[in-house]
Design a protein around this motif. Structure first.
Motif, short mmCIF file in Angstrom:
data_model
loop_
_atom_site.label_atom_id
_atom_site.label_comp_id
_atom_site.label_asym_id
_atom_site.label_seq_id
_atom_site.Cartn_x
_atom_site.Cartn_y
_atom_site.Cartn_z
N LYS A 4 48.30 33.63 27.49
CA LYS A 4 49.60 34.25 27.79
C LYS A 4 49.67 34.75 29.23
N ALA A 5 48.52 34.80 29.92
CA ALA A 5 48.48 35.32 31.28
C ALA A 5 48.06 34.26 32.30
N ARG A 6 48.03 33.01 31.89
CA ARG A 6 47.61 31.94 32.81
C ARG A 6 48.73 31.61 33.80
N ARG A 7 48.31 31.04 34.92
CA ARG A 7 49.22 30.59 35.99
C ARG A 7 49.89 31.78 36.69
N LEU A 8 49.23 32.94 36.66
CA LEU A 8 49.77 34.13 37.32
C LEU A 8 48.86 34.60 38.46
N GLY A 9 47.84 33.81 38.79
CA GLY A 9 46.93 34.16 39.88
C GLY A 9 45.75 35.01 39.46
N ILE A 10 45.58 35.23 38.16
CA ILE A 10 44.49 36.08 37.68
C ILE A 10 43.13 35.44 37.95
N GLY A 11 43.00 34.16 37.66
CA GLY A 11 41.74 33.46 37.93
C GLY A 11 41.37 33.52 39.40
N ARG A 12 42.35 33.35 40.26
CA ARG A 12 42.14 33.41 41.71
C ARG A 12 41.64 34.80 42.12
N GLU A 13 42.27 35.85 41.57
CA GLU A 13 41.86 37.21 41.91
C GLU A 13 40.47 37.52 41.39
N LEU A 14 40.16 37.04 40.19
CA LEU A 14 38.82 37.23 39.65
C LEU A 14 37.78 36.56 40.55
N LEU A 15 38.06 35.34 40.98
CA LEU A 15 37.11 34.63 41.85
C LEU A 15 36.97 35.29 43.21
N ARG A 16 38.06 35.78 43.75
CA ARG A 16 37.97 36.49 45.04
C ARG A 16 37.09 37.73 44.92
N ALA A 17 37.26 38.49 43.84
CA ALA A 17 36.43 39.68 43.62
C ALA A 17 34.97 39.28 43.44
N LEU A 18 34.72 38.23 42.69
CA LEU A 18 33.37 37.73 42.48
C LEU A 18 32.73 37.31 43.80
N GLU A 19 33.47 36.58 44.61
CA GLU A 19 32.94 36.11 45.89
C GLU A 19 32.62 37.28 46.82
N ALA A 20 33.46 38.30 46.82
CA ALA A 20 33.21 39.48 47.65
C ALA A 20 31.92 40.18 47.21
N LYS A 21 31.73 40.30 45.91
CA LYS A 21 30.51 40.93 45.39
C LYS A 21 29.29 40.07 45.70
N ALA A 22 29.43 38.76 45.54
CA ALA A 22 28.32 37.85 45.86
C ALA A 22 27.89 38.02 47.31
N ALA A 23 28.86 38.05 48.21
CA ALA A 23 28.55 38.22 49.63
C ALA A 23 27.88 39.56 49.88
N GLU A 24 28.38 40.60 49.22
CA GLU A 24 27.79 41.94 49.36
C GLU A 24 26.32 41.93 48.93
N LEU A 25 26.00 41.14 47.92
CA LEU A 25 24.63 41.05 47.40
C LEU A 25 23.78 40.01 48.14
N GLY A 26 24.37 39.36 49.16
CA GLY A 26 23.63 38.35 49.91
C GLY A 26 23.53 37.02 49.19
N ARG A 27 24.38 36.82 48.19
CA ARG A 27 24.41 35.56 47.43
C ARG A 27 25.46 34.66 48.07
N THR A 28 25.02 33.76 48.92
CA THR A 28 25.96 32.97 49.71
C THR A 28 26.21 31.56 49.15
N THR A 29 25.40 31.12 48.22
CA THR A 29 25.62 29.82 47.60
C THR A 29 25.99 30.04 46.13
N LEU A 30 27.21 29.62 45.79
CA LEU A 30 27.71 29.77 44.42
C LEU A 30 27.81 28.40 43.77
N VAL A 31 27.47 28.33 42.49
CA VAL A 31 27.50 27.08 41.74
C VAL A 31 28.23 27.33 40.43
N LEU A 32 29.01 26.35 39.99
CA LEU A 32 29.69 26.43 38.70
C LEU A 32 29.88 25.04 38.14
N ASP A 33 30.20 24.98 36.86
CA ASP A 33 30.54 23.69 36.26
C ASP A 33 31.78 23.87 35.40
#
Length: 176
Positions: free
Chosen positions: A102-131
């Motif tokens: 009911k909440a898809r296509r509203l940019g939520i996934g994009r915001e979640l990934l942006r927050a995740l990437e910011a935290k990854a960078a903060e932790l020095g995790r510069t290579t991200l992998v997903l499937d």
């Protein structure tokens, strides 16, 4: 829709368990490729979230939760799973991205990934992998955020009807 992204502590995960279970069951029922087939029982979903909670407690997982701002209803999650190997201290997996249908296509996934990437960078995790399953809408999201295709594995994941699907592996190297 006003969205707030947070990283809950283990005790907050416990409190949110009913909503997390509902979100996970909705994702599986709507065909999301998350390693489980429908119907997803409450017990199986609860066990999954308890393992996530243990990872958060151990510091090996960062859980990101998207709340609908006005109601505090959980509408999405994603996990940053830190590579435990000594030669992998620069990398992490993006795991179990799910947004309630009911909440898809509203940019939520994009915001979640942006927050995740910011935290990854903060932790020095510069290579991200997903499937993800080839052909899913999630592929367009990952591509729009500059994730690159590393390859594909045919007949990797099985859906509820027994069909075998190709899984596509993506990666992203964050700016240091």
């Amino acid at each position: 829709m006003s969205i707030v992204i947070s990283t809950p502590a283990p005790e907050q995960i416990e409190e949110a368990l009913p909503q997390l279970i509902t979100l996970f069951q909705d994702a599986i029922a709507s065909g999301a490729a998350l390693g489980f087939v429908p119907p997803l029982s409450t017990e199986e979903a609860s066990s999954f979230w308890q393992r996530v909670q243990e990872g958060v407690r151990a510091g090996t997982v960062a859980l990101f939760v998207a709340y609908h701002g006005s109601s505090q209803e959980i509408v999405g999650t994603v996990q940053l799973v830190l590579a435990p190997q000594s030669n992998g201290s620069h990398r992490a997996d993006v795991a179990k991205m799910m947004v309630h249908r009911k909440a898809r296509r509203l940019g939520i996934g994009r915001e979640l990934l942006r927050a995740l990437e910011a935290k990854a960078a903060e932790l020095g995790r510069t290579t991200l992998v997903l499937d993800t399953r080839q052909g899913d809408a999630a592929e367009l999201l990952y591509q729009s955020l500059d994730y690159q295709v590393a390859g594909a594995i045919p007949k990797y994941a099985q859906s509820g009807d027994g069909t075998l699907h190709t899984t596509v592996i993506y990666y992203k190297v964050l700016n240091a």
